[in-house]
Scaffold this motif. Structure first.
Motif: not given
Lengths: 236, 332
Positions: B76-103
């Protein structure tokens, strides 16, 4: 009250404890059952209390044929029968009061009613005041009287006693028998199995004699005394 | 003397109704419940008189119950620990080096316009470095680097409808096509794996629990069997006096009830003690991870299930023992 109709009791192994026993005890009678040990007295009592069933013939108690009695109805039958055992069969981890109260608690009586009846029964056998005693602290005669109080506390219409005076001295035996006579006087049918001839001869009641599983004679104790005297006289 | 009370149902003439009502005098019904209460209390009294033997049996039951209960709380505790993240399915897009802030900002804006995208958060390289420095404890090591090694990240939060695995995969495929994106990663993967492991653990607890329940049944059954055998004479006498099987069964069933309850209470205490011992190191650990997590105890539901199953097993065990052994005892 008790009707035996050509009753046979055969035990596994072929031993026939009772054969062709027929008799009828009317409500309100007091009857002695006698015979040597092994003559079938205990078997007969066991058939009445439905501890065992007849191999052949009918045992009818208070209008109920025990051959056709279902197991779940046996408790109701036994509540109509007060049984006094030779070895008392008291529960030694409970007080006298609790022992005597047991049949009432089994029957589901209210607490106040239980108290009243237990005291009445103990008063009857002269043990009022020993309610809190443990059975082990009582003498043999007192234990037997507790057993009798327990057998009658429920006011059963039928009282069975199996060698109730077996271990008691003559004086105590007489007192016990007087108790049985008192119960008989208020309408209880009493059947006492005993081999104590001295005791029987002093009381005038119907007497059933068993001999090797057969009903040898059925008459009054007075007749028996007459016969014994005649037999003794004939011998001289 | 009062007239003999008639115990059988008297066939009273009753023409008003076809079904013969079970007429019991009120006093007897009261006496019935009083008797139950009396047996309940007196069977506890009998156990109380042999505290050591009672404690031994209750302890066996308690330990057997505490094992699955403790594991359950842990999960139950492990589940409680992970439920915080379960709802927030997110995607991380790592941007190539050298791409300008504006882009990157433009890209974020573009993504926000997509279907199924709730929000896009931009984490610049500097912010990422700052966060890393704070959380990892490798601040000094980072200072020795000449250059910020971390890429900029766009965190895409899909709408709740689009959080389904299939749609997430679809979205993932689409963002991977984008030129500035070096790597697109679903943060949910490991959360999902974890919840899979938790499911497995739950199944394991269930299996362990049922196996141990069987052991408890045997322990209680055997204890009750010995009690029955030791009270054989008493049973014979009460049967001769006209006791019904239900009457004779009652004290043994209540004894089983008490064993089950005492065992469950012991189990509850054992789990509580274990949690108490763990909670201190757990909160220290979670502090190190900068988390507010603290070990949860036995909740009301788990406690109720624990006590309920203890009582149930106690009753069932004694019922089985009584059913098997009481029949064999008949006056002879």
């Amino acid at each position: 009250m008790i009707k035996f109709d050509n009753v046979n009791k055969r035990y596994p192994g072929g031993h026939e404890a009772l054969s062709g026993v027929s008799f009828h005890i009317e409500p309100g009678e007091m009857v002695f059952l006698t015979g040597h040990s092994g003559a079938g007295k205990s078997s007969l009592l066991k058939l009445i209390a439905c501890i065992e069933r007849a191999s052949r013939g009918n045992v009818i108690i208070d209008g109920q044929n025990l051959n056709r009695l279902k197991s779940r109805h046996i408790p109701a039958l036994r509540r109509k029968i007060g049984v006094v055992f030779q070895n008392h069969n008291l529960l030694f981890d409970r007080t006298v009061y609790d022992n005597v109260a047991l049949p009432l608690i089994i029957a589901g009586y209210h607490q106040s009613e239980v108290g009243r009846r237990v005291r009445a029964a103990l008063d009857k056998v002269g043990l009022l005041g020993r309610e809190r005693a443990m059975p082990i602290t009582l003498s043999g005669g007192e234990q037997q009287r507790v057993g009798i109080a327990r057998a009658v506390v429920n006011r059963p219409p039928l009282l069975l006693a199996d060698e109730p005076t077996g271990n008691l001295d003559p004086e105590l035996s007489k007192e016990i028998m007087q108790l049985f006579e008192q119960f008989n006087q208020v309408g209880v049918t009493v059947l006492v199995a005993t081999h104590d001839h001295d005791l029987i001869s002093r009381l005038d009641h119907r007497l059933l004699t068993l001999k090797q599983g057969r009903l040898d004679r059925d008459g009054s104790t007075a007749d028996l005394i007459g016969e014994t005297v005649a037999a003794a006289g004939g011998g001289i | 003397m009062s007239p003999r009370r008639e115990r059988r149902k008297s066939p009273r003439p009753n023409n008003s109704t076809n079904t013969p009502a079970r007429q019991k005098p009120r006093g007897k019904v009261n006496a019935y419940f009083t008797h139950h209460l009396w047996v309940l209390v007196s069977s506890l009294g009998v156990l109380w008189r042999t505290p050591f033997a009672t404690f031994m049996t209750a302890a066996v039951i308690g330990i057997a119950l505490a094992l699955p209960a403790g594991l359950h709380v842990l999960l139950q505790n492990v589940q409680k620990l992970s439920t915080g993240w379960e709802g927030t399915a997110q995607m991380s897009l790592f941007i190539k080096q050298g791409v300008s802030e504006k882009r990157i900002q433009k890209l974020a804006k573009k993504l926000r316009g997509w279907d199924g995208v709730e929000e896009v958060r931009y984490i610049s390289r500097e912010q990422a470095l700052e966060e890393f420095r704070k959380l990892s404890g490798f601040g000094d090591a980072l200072d020795s680097l000449n250059e910020n090694p971390l890429p900029a990240v766009l965190v895409v939060q899909p709408t709740s409808e689009a959080s389904e695995p299939a749609q997430m995969e679809l979205l993932l495929g689409k963002v991977r096509e984008l030129k500035p994106v070096d790597l697109a990663q679903l943060d949910m993967e490991w959360v999902r794996r974890l919840s899979g492991i938790i499911e497995l653990g739950k199944r394991g607890v269930l299996l362990l629990g049922s196996l141990l329940s069987l052991a408890i049944l045997l322990v209680i059954g055997n204890t009750i069997r010995l009690t029955i055998l030791s009270r054989r004479d008493e049973i014979v006498v009460t049967k001769l006096i006209g006791a019904t099987n239900a009457f004779i069964r009652r004290p043994f069933l209540y004894t089983g009830f008490w064993y089950g309850l005492l065992g469950a209470v012991l189990a509850w205490m054992l789990v509580g003690i274990r949690l108490g011992l763990l909670s201190e190191p757990v909160s220290r650990l979670s502090f190190l991870y900068n988390s507010q997590f603290s070990l949860g105890g036995l909740d009301l539901e788990t406690t109720a299930i624990l006590l309920g199953s203890g009582i149930f097993l106690g009753l069932l065990g004694s019922w089985l023992a009584v059913g098997k052994h009481l029949q064999a005892i008949e006056p002879s």
